[in-house]
Enzyme design. Structure first.
Site, PDB file in Angstrom:
ATOM      1  N   LYS A 180      -2.291  10.533  25.539  1.00  0.00           N
ATOM      2  CA  LYS A 180      -3.563  10.082  24.974  1.00  0.00           C
ATOM      3  C   LYS A 180      -3.268   8.891  24.054  1.00  0.00           C
ATOM      4  CE  LYS A 180      -7.006  10.128  21.723  1.00  0.00           C
ATOM      5  NZ  LYS A 180      -7.172   8.716  21.368  1.00  0.00           N
ATOM      6  N   GLU A 255       5.163  11.328  13.260  1.00  0.00           N
ATOM      7  CA  GLU A 255       5.653  10.107  12.627  1.00  0.00           C
ATOM      8  C   GLU A 255       4.438   9.402  12.054  1.00  0.00           C
ATOM      9  OE1 GLU A 255       8.603   9.357  11.920  1.00  0.00           O
ATOM     10  OE2 GLU A 255       9.591  10.881  13.152  1.00  0.00           O
ATOM     11  N   CYS A 289       4.561   0.516  10.928  1.00  0.00           N
ATOM     12  CA  CYS A 289       4.809   1.568   9.942  1.00  0.00           C
ATOM     13  C   CYS A 289       6.062   1.271   9.132  1.00  0.00           C
ATOM     14  CB  CYS A 289       4.919   2.935  10.626  1.00  0.00           C
ATOM     15  SG  CYS A 289       6.173   3.027  11.902  1.00  0.00           S
ATOM     16  N   GLU A 390      -0.532   3.033   2.012  1.00  0.00           N
ATOM     17  CA  GLU A 390      -0.216   2.162   3.148  1.00  0.00           C
ATOM     18  C   GLU A 390      -1.435   1.300   3.479  1.00  0.00           C
ATOM     19  OE1 GLU A 390       2.132   2.693   7.292  1.00  0.00           O
ATOM     20  OE2 GLU A 390       0.366   3.969   7.060  1.00  0.00           O
TER      21      GLU A 390
END
Length: 488
Positions: A180, A255, A289, A390
């Site tokens: 997905k 992650e 990331c 972030e």
């Protein structure tokens, strides 16, 4: 470059066939460089569509797991060859769909080829050990066996590399997959899946279902026949997936975010450090990331470093990513564009000094895209939002310290622990940094971004579920150990 991406509709790939969703609904994927251009349409799938894919994967796994590792590897070698042949087309689709510059997109696709070949070779490596038994007439050994059906949920920022670095090890170790992808990059992912189809991978071994995360992602997490879920994305979504999978006894791998620091010591090569801060923090529009978002500089060289940084950032060209010479493309979507603008406003509100960028380009040709200029703040303190959360955009926060010890303490003062780097020639600083930094990826005199496919990748603290991806470490997640005792 002449290849054009038509606004065609891409179907799901289930049990070896391309199928429309039962809902007959599609979701458009827009070009972030031109928000009126539809790159393609993907399926808005239902839970019933997902159930069909999981059923196909479960049935196919019974045969797939019985192939030798070498036989499974041969399929991956074929996929790699086909992906390599289609590198330019897939890279251009990636650039049009999520804004990454064409050279970066081509590099990512080439990396996908390398990952496939690496894991194809893993099919010939050992999957167990002989263990001494207390019974001298017996043989005892361990062997790694597949988990079963693996749900793969991937983000939009690496629409080729991340699906491949999850799917390839899952398959080589005998699992089957339901993939997905993020809707914002699902057209690119569909073209990658076509490479698996063209390679003749047996029906049901890889299945591709697009749609809303609340339906398909959550469906993979709570499905009784999905034995494991590997996820890359935001912390909020990942935490929910992990809890759901764990509650039913499944295996999960997460992650998630990063707030990666780069420490610049007063004995470093300043030009090298400046280049690393720019490349690690601003390439891919900061949408990695592992990107550098906090630049922690010793006070004695701070002004020199800042001046060199501003001089070089001023030379960055912003554009669609397909134009020759474009260094940085747009944010991947309107939602991400608004998120970055929110954090820039928050930085100003919290009292940080905006010393570069913070706005959109004035170029008239870029007004229809989700562009933000490279942005630099200084006088950022660790309690500010832009120092803790972030951003996932082209924003650097400069922070001044007196000592390396203070720098490491500041670097660790976040909830994340994915990647970190230091620029120094002092071996004592290097050894202290290696031992004391809370990060899963530690880099010396190199930018925080950048992961080698043969090495374990993953973070500490809130950045991951503490498992590791890529390299031989992937075996730990995608298999379980069976101990065998044989007595004649």
């Amino acid at each position: 470059m002449t290849t054009q991406v038509a606004a065609e509709t891409f179907l799901n790939f289930v049990n070896g066939e391309w199928k429309a969703t039962l809902s007959n609904e599609t979701i458009p994927s827009f070009n972030p460089a031109n928000k009126t251009e539809i790159v393609g349409n993907v399926q808005n799938s239902t839970r019933a569509d997902l159930d069909e894919a999981v059923k196909a994967a479960k049935q196919a796994q019974l045969t797939w797991k019985k192939l030798s590792g070498a036989e499974r590897g041969n399929y991956l070698f074929k996929v790699a060859d086909i992906l390599e042949q289609n590198t330019d087309e897939i890279a251009e689709t990636m650039t049009k769909e999520m804004g990454k510059t064409f050279p970066e997109a081509k590099g990512e696709t080439t990396r996908g080829v390398a990952i496939l070949r690496y894991y194809a070779g893993e099919g010939m490596r050992k999957v167990g050990d002989v263990i001494p038994s207390t019974d001298s007439s017996a043989l005892m050994f361990s062997k790694r066996v597949p988990l079963g059906v693996v749900g793969v949920i991937t983000p939009w920022n690496f629409p080729v590399a991340i699906p491949i670095w999850k799917v390839a090890p899952a398959l080589i170790y005998g699992n089957t997959v339901v993939l997905k992808p993020a809707t914002e990059a699902a057209v690119t992912a569909a073209k990658v899946v076509k490479c698996f189809e063209q390679a003749g991978v047996p029906s049901g071994v890889i299945n591709f279902v697009t749609g809303k995360g609340s339906v398909i992602g959550q469906g993979l997490a709570d499905h009784k026949d999905v034995h494991a879920v590997t996820f890359t994305g935001s912390n909020n979504v990942g935490s929910g997936i992990g809890q759901t999978v764990a509650a039913r006894g499944g295996k999960y791998q997460l992650e998630m975010g990063g707030k990666n620091p780069i420490i610049v010591a007063d004995d470093c090569d300043i030009d090298l450090a400046v280049d690393a801060a720019i490349s690690g923090g601003l390439k891919s529009t900061g949408q990695k990331c592992t990107c550098s978002s906090r630049v922690i500089v010793q006070s004695s060289i701070y002004d020199t470093f800042k001046d060199k940084l501003l001089e070089k950032v001023a030379q960055i060209t912003v554009g669609s990513g397909l134009e020759q010479g474009t260094w940085m493309g747009p944010c991947a979507s309107e939602g991400q564009f608004e998120t970055v603008k929110h954090y820039i406003a928050k930085g100003i509100e919290d009292g940080a000094d905006l010393i570069f960028g913070g706005d959109s380009p004035s170029d008239e040709s870029l007004q229809n895209g989700f562009y933000i200029n490279p942005t630099i703040f200084e006088n950022v303190t660790t309690d500010m939002t832009i120092a803790q959360e972030e951003i996932f955009g082209p924003v650097l926060a400069l922070m001044k310290v007196e000592t390396i010890e203070e720098a490491i303490e500041l670097a660790n003062d976040v909830e994340f622990g994915l990647s970190a780097s230091i620029f120094t020639q002092n071996i004592n600083h290097i050894l202290s940094f290696i031992d004391d930094i809370d990060a899963g990826l530690v880099r010396i005199n190199s930018e925080t971004a950048g992961v080698e496919l043969q090495a374990p990748f993953g973070g500490m603290k809130a950045s991951s579920s503490h498992s590791r991806e890529q390299g031989e470490a992937a075996k730990e997640f995608f298999t379980t150990v069976k101990t065998v005792f044989v007595k004649g």
